[in-house]
Design an enzyme around this catalytic site. Structure first.
Site, PDB file in Angstrom:
ATOM      1  CG  HIS A  81      17.224   2.924 -32.621  1.00  0.00           C
ATOM      2  ND1 HIS A  81      18.144   3.760 -33.213  1.00  0.00           N
ATOM      3  CD2 HIS A  81      16.623   3.658 -31.651  1.00  0.00           C
ATOM      4  CE1 HIS A  81      18.096   4.950 -32.647  1.00  0.00           C
ATOM      5  NE2 HIS A  81      17.186   4.926 -31.689  1.00  0.00           N
ATOM      6  CB  CYS A 106      14.836   4.994 -28.700  1.00  0.00           C
ATOM      7  SG  CYS A 106      13.099   4.912 -29.170  1.00  0.00           S
TER       8      CYS A 106
END
Length: 580
Positions: A452, A471
């Site tokens: 992301h 992440c």
């Protein structure tokens, strides 16, 4: 002082893995003068051994691949594969030679029955020839599986290793080699086909040759933080350490002054080991300077092992993240089309190793706060100031159902709620403070991690980027979006920007999902120096070194030096909850 390693060695910091096991005498295609019974008699003895009840065994030791060995000879109608009336066939000689040279592939020759095979290379009886046949087949099957799929079960090592190595059929591999005109080439083709593997294999040979010749490098030893211009008694040892691997080319190895020439050498070393090249010999740089040649060999070996966890074909277009290198590459047609820095999980919220496919992107995403982050990160802020939720545009719902009521953060006694905060669903709306930025790249996995964007762009300039909760934050989300949308003519750059600017959450599916690999390689190829090293940010090298050592108690000595930094990396389990 004599320079013991070349500049090429300097970048190759990797190492030999395990001690070479008992050497097997080099076989010859034919054993002259051996008293061997006719082939028909030996094949008959082989058929009899295969037909006997119970597990296949030699000298009372059951074969590791007994059932597969039986199937192998059943498919051959009981005919020998590796031996003939005069001794080893050409295929048999090639197999025995490969087993002897297993260390070149980062494997341990002791796994492949060297003493038992050597004792039967001149079989005086049909029974001995049968035993040689069975032993070679069994050892070959172990070798084939180890070479392509690895010796360690990833999931058995750590639940963060969510990969499934190539499932190699040992019988099919043995049949292909037994019938190959060039068995040596067929054996070599068992190795992972990736260029990185070939580079590490070459580096392993160079470093092992250095060990055999006694050409290791001296440790830099202990010392204070050194900055250019300083004078200290530890500087001569630093000069000798860098001279031995080629970074320092100066003639004066005894000066205790940290001069400009030595600074340049330190910066080169730092670049080759994944450290910030600031020229300061701090704790992390000194730790890497004190890693021994033997330890680098171990490091190379476990990195070769992890490369065996990748599929043979990564995909014509794919994305690969190397966590210790803090990098992402987008590859098409074998060429790197895009490269960018990334931020990965912290030591206690580690990014997993996995393979998946990016199937869709979410523009202007919302972020549902995972339970772990709600308890550990959000709760202390809520207790201190409930207005935090309003400033960060976080909506609170009392429950996880679709109809859960919205809650005013000032109506909750957060201190009393404590760890019960997880009964609330916290969702941060899209916007400039959302930790996912303007886009996230989604792929199925058991950890709920993804790639992301991030509004915290300044963190990409840091040397150590273990900063996320699992992440992967990408340095150039626009470029990655363009790469993934390549070939989707109805999604030009202008339309993508319009969607972003609209501020509304929107999901777009790729017409062709793109493979993505989250890898962990602390040894990376380098066109100038051969290979470079990266810090073992999660101590995964050490974990695998110890696991391999357990397979051969005492055959692999773990170097008593820090794997990466002096600080211990705390034990961690990758959080299942999605996190930024």
């Amino acid at each position: 002082m004599k320079r013991v390693l070349t500049v090429v060695l300097a970048g190759l910091a990797i190492g030999t893995q395990f001690s070479a096991a008992a050497s097997v005498a080099a076989p010859t295609p034919a054993v002259a003068g051996a008293a061997v019974r006719p082939a028909a008699v030996a094949d008959g003895a082989l058929a009899g051994r295969l037909a006997a009840p119970g597990p296949l065994a030699v000298e009372g030791r059951a074969l590791a691949h007994g059932d597969s060995v039986r199937r192998f000879y059943t498919e051959r109608k009981g005919q020998a594969a590796w031996t003939g009336p005069s001794g080893l066939t050409a295929q048999g000689a090639a197999v025995v030679a490969a087993l002897q040279d297993a260390a070149a592939e980062g494997l341990d020759p002791a796994d492949y029955l060297p003493a038992s095979i050597k004792a039967r290379l001149v079989p005086a009886t049909a029974e001995r020839r049968v035993e040689l046949e069975l032993l070679i087949s069994d050892a070959l099957m172990s070798y084939a599986v180890h070479l392509r799929s690895g010796r360690l079960d990833p999931a058995g090592l750590d639940e963060a290793f969510a990969v499934a190595p190539v499932a190699l059929d040992p019988v099919a591999a043995a049949q292909a080699i037994a019938t190959a005109p060039d068995a040596t080439a067929k054996l070599a083709a068992l190795a992972p086909p990736h260029l990185d593997y070939a580079a590490l294999r070459k580096a392993l040979a160079v470093y092992r040759e250095a060990v055999a010749a006694g050409r290791g490098w001296p440790a830099a030893g202990p010392g204070p933080i050194l900055k250019p211009g300083m004078q200290d008694a530890s500087v001569p040892a630093l000069r000798r350490r860098l001279a031995s691997t080629g970074e320092f080319a100066g003639a004066d190895l005894d000066s205790d002054i940290y001069d400009e020439e030595l600074e340049a050498a330190v910066k080169l070393f730092q670049a080759r080991t994944g450290l910030g090249d600031d020229g300061v010999v701090g704790v992390r740089t000194r730790a890497q300077l004190n890693v021994s040649l033997e330890r680098r060999i171990q490091q190379i070996v476990v990195n070769m092992e992890r490369l065996r966890w990748l599929p043979d074909r990564l995909g014509d277009r794919h994305v690969i993240v190397n966590q210790p290198d803090y990098s992402l590459k987008a590859v098409e047609g074998g060429a790197v089309k895009l490269q960018m820095p990334v931020i990965v999980g912290s030591a206690v919220r580690q990014t997993p190793i996995l393979a998946s496919r990016i199937g869709h992107l979410v523009f202007n995403p919302t972020w549902t706060v995972p339970e772990t982050i709600a308890r550990e990160d959000i709760l202390p802020k809520a207790i201190k100031d409930p207005g935090f939720f309003i400033r960060e545009n976080i909506t609170i719902r009392e429950g996880w159902g679709e109809d859960a009521m919205v809650v005013n953060p000032y109506d909750v006694d957060w201190k009393r709620v404590g760890k019960g905060i997880t009964r609330y669903r916290l969702r941060q709306e899209a916007g400039p403070t959302n930790p996912l930025g303007t886009v996230k790249f989604m792929f199925p996995n058991a950890f709920d991690v993804y790639l992301h964007d991030t509004p915290q762009r300044g963190k990409f300039t840091r040397d150590v980027r273990t900063l996320s909760s699992g992440c992967v934050r990408v340095g150039d989300p626009d470029a990655l979006t363009a790469f993934l949308f390549s070939g989707m003519a109805d999604w030009p750059a202008e339309r993508i920007q319009q969607v972003r600017d609209a501020g509304q959450t929107r999901t777009v599916y790729l017409r062709r999902p793109v493979p993505v690999y989250l890898t962990y390689q602390t040894v990376v190829p380098d066109p100038e120096s051969g290979v470079q090293f990266r810090p073992d940010i999660y101590d995964r090298d050490q974990l695998m070194i110890q696991a391999l050592a357990k397979r051969h108690a005492g055959s692999l000595k773990v170097a008593a030096v820090p794997a990466t930094t002096p600080a211990m990396v705390p034990a961690a389990t990758p959080a299942k909850a999605t996190s930024p």
